[in-house]
Design a protein around this motif. Structure first.
Motif, PDB file in Angstrom:
ATOM      1  N   LEU A  14       0.665  -1.334  -0.025  1.00 22.27           N
ATOM      2  CA  LEU A  14       0.046  -0.138   0.015  1.00 22.27           C
ATOM      3  C   LEU A  14       0.687   1.200  -0.036  1.00 22.27           C
ATOM      4  O   LEU A  14       1.642   1.347   1.001  1.00 22.27           O
ATOM      5  N   VAL A  15       1.029   1.994  -0.910  1.00 27.51           N
ATOM      6  CA  VAL A  15       1.631   3.147  -1.123  1.00 27.51           C
ATOM      7  C   VAL A  15       0.657   4.611  -1.395  1.00 27.51           C
ATOM      8  O   VAL A  15      -0.641   4.279  -1.668  1.00 27.51           O
ATOM      9  N   GLN A  16       0.978   5.754  -1.246  1.00 27.45           N
ATOM     10  CA  GLN A  16       0.226   6.755  -1.267  1.00 27.45           C
ATOM     11  C   GLN A  16       1.215   7.997  -1.956  1.00 27.45           C
ATOM     12  O   GLN A  16       2.214   7.892  -2.148  1.00 27.45           O
ATOM     13  N   ASN A  17       0.560   8.977  -2.524  1.00 25.20           N
ATOM     14  CA  ASN A  17       1.194  10.016  -3.091  1.00 25.20           C
ATOM     15  C   ASN A  17       1.982  10.845  -2.358  1.00 25.20           C
ATOM     16  O   ASN A  17       3.038  11.341  -2.565  1.00 25.20           O
ATOM     17  N   LEU A  18       1.677  10.934  -1.042  1.00 19.14           N
ATOM     18  CA  LEU A  18       2.483  11.260   0.021  1.00 19.14           C
ATOM     19  C   LEU A  18       4.072  10.638   0.149  1.00 19.14           C
ATOM     20  O   LEU A  18       4.957  11.323   0.771  1.00 19.14           O
ATOM     21  N   ASP A  19       4.120   9.517  -0.400  1.00 18.99           N
ATOM     22  CA  ASP A  19       5.411   8.812  -0.630  1.00 18.99           C
ATOM     23  C   ASP A  19       6.290   9.255  -1.451  1.00 18.99           C
ATOM     24  O   ASP A  19       7.606   9.081  -1.339  1.00 18.99           O
ATOM     25  N   ALA A  52       7.467  12.449  -2.328  1.00 19.96           N
ATOM     26  CA  ALA A  52       8.580  13.131  -2.082  1.00 19.96           C
ATOM     27  C   ALA A  52       9.939  12.775  -1.252  1.00 19.96           C
ATOM     28  O   ALA A  52      10.671  12.879  -1.648  1.00 19.96           O
ATOM     29  N   GLU A  53       9.400  11.744  -0.548  1.00 18.64           N
ATOM     30  CA  GLU A  53      10.501  10.954   0.243  1.00 18.64           C
ATOM     31  C   GLU A  53      11.270  10.011  -0.792  1.00 18.64           C
ATOM     32  O   GLU A  53      12.263   9.892  -0.566  1.00 18.64           O
ATOM     33  N   THR A  54      10.632   9.554  -1.806  1.00 19.62           N
ATOM     34  CA  THR A  54      11.186   8.833  -2.496  1.00 19.62           C
ATOM     35  C   THR A  54      12.098   9.534  -3.329  1.00 19.62           C
ATOM     36  O   THR A  54      13.282   9.214  -3.655  1.00 19.62           O
ATOM     37  N   PHE A  55      11.822  10.785  -3.960  1.00 21.10           N
ATOM     38  CA  PHE A  55      12.690  11.491  -4.714  1.00 21.10           C
ATOM     39  C   PHE A  55      13.927  11.980  -3.872  1.00 21.10           C
ATOM     40  O   PHE A  55      15.148  12.023  -4.583  1.00 21.10           O
ATOM     41  N   ILE A 101      15.959  13.177   4.269  1.00 20.22           N
ATOM     42  CA  ILE A 101      14.568  13.279   4.556  1.00 20.22           C
ATOM     43  C   ILE A 101      14.123  13.714   5.745  1.00 20.22           C
ATOM     44  O   ILE A 101      14.373  13.183   6.982  1.00 20.22           O
ATOM     45  N   PRO A 102      13.454  14.788   5.627  1.00 14.27           N
ATOM     46  CA  PRO A 102      13.023  15.668   6.995  1.00 14.27           C
ATOM     47  C   PRO A 102      12.079  14.866   7.683  1.00 14.27           C
ATOM     48  O   PRO A 102      11.130  14.189   7.245  1.00 14.27           O
ATOM     49  N   ALA A 103      12.485  14.704   9.145  1.00 17.54           N
ATOM     50  CA  ALA A 103      11.497  13.865  10.117  1.00 17.54           C
ATOM     51  C   ALA A 103      10.069  14.178  10.124  1.00 17.54           C
ATOM     52  O   ALA A 103       9.253  13.365  10.423  1.00 17.54           O
ATOM     53  N   ASP A 104       9.760  15.405   9.782  1.00 16.19           N
ATOM     54  CA  ASP A 104       8.335  15.811   9.829  1.00 16.19           C
ATOM     55  C   ASP A 104       7.545  15.350   8.515  1.00 16.19           C
ATOM     56  O   ASP A 104       6.378  15.727   8.236  1.00 16.19           O
ATOM     57  N   MET A 105       7.996  14.904   7.660  1.00 12.18           N
ATOM     58  CA  MET A 105       7.429  14.267   6.516  1.00 12.18           C
ATOM     59  C   MET A 105       6.642  13.086   6.660  1.00 12.18           C
ATOM     60  O   MET A 105       7.096  12.322   7.444  1.00 12.18           O
ATOM     61  N   GLN A 106       5.442  12.923   5.955  1.00 16.79           N
ATOM     62  CA  GLN A 106       4.539  11.838   6.521  1.00 16.79           C
ATOM     63  C   GLN A 106       4.605  10.565   5.801  1.00 16.79           C
ATOM     64  O   GLN A 106       4.114   9.688   6.046  1.00 16.79           O
ATOM     65  N   GLY A 107       5.301  10.832   4.572  1.00 11.17           N
ATOM     66  CA  GLY A 107       5.253   9.421   3.906  1.00 11.17           C
ATOM     67  C   GLY A 107       6.473   8.739   4.058  1.00 11.17           C
ATOM     68  O   GLY A 107       7.359   9.037   4.855  1.00 11.17           O
TER      69      GLY A 107
END
Length: 149
Positions: free
Chosen positions: A11-16, A18-21, A29-35
């Motif tokens: 299960l993946v989401q579009n919020l993943d 940015a972290e992937t890029f 990857i900043p700790a406050d990102m949700q993906g």
């Protein structure tokens, strides 16, 4: 990075994305990102991954005329709360992949629904979704819930 013909059903989401890029670029990857970075999944690594997704649909009015709602989805189940109407929907995606029959009031699923409600609360908390879900647009209240005017 990914072997041709690979299929992944995690299960993946579009919020993943940015972290992937950021991960691919070698950036922190900043700790406050949700993906979560999809790189381990793209590499075929067997890692501990999420077992459910949380989503919140805020848009109103929309071209789709979909009421505001949030929900939790697992590989098999989907629980939705349409908070504009204080209504719930629950689907067993294995039995009903087109989501045609709401099973929310089916006693067979009572335990599963109770567990998903707890999971939904935890996900809302983890994503810090403290949005005011008690607010319903006036035109919806007049039409669907006149007692709340």
């Amino acid at each position: 990075m990914t072997k041709p013909g690979t299929i992944n059903t995690d299960l993946v989401q579009n919020l993943d994305y940015a972290e992937t890029f950021l991960d691919i670029a070698g950036a922190k990857i900043p700790a406050d990102m949700q993906g979560q970075s999809l790189v381990p999944l793209l590499k075929g690594e067997k890692i501990k991954w999420r077992d459910s997704l949380y989503y919140h649909y805020f848009e109103y009015p929309s071209v789709h005329m979909v009421a505001k709602h949030f929900g939790v989805r697992t590989q098999r189940y989907k629980l939705i709360r349409f908070y504009q109407f204080d209504e719930w929907e629950f689907y067993d995606l294995q039995q009903d992949p087109e989501e045609l029959t709401n099973q929310y009031n089916n006693p067979k699923y009572a335990m599963k629904i109770a567990g998903l409600k707890k999971q939904l609360d935890k996900l809302r908390e983890s994503y810090k979704d403290d949005s005011d879900i008690s607010v319903m647009p006036l035109e919806w209240r007049k039409k669907y819930r006149p007692e709340l005017r």
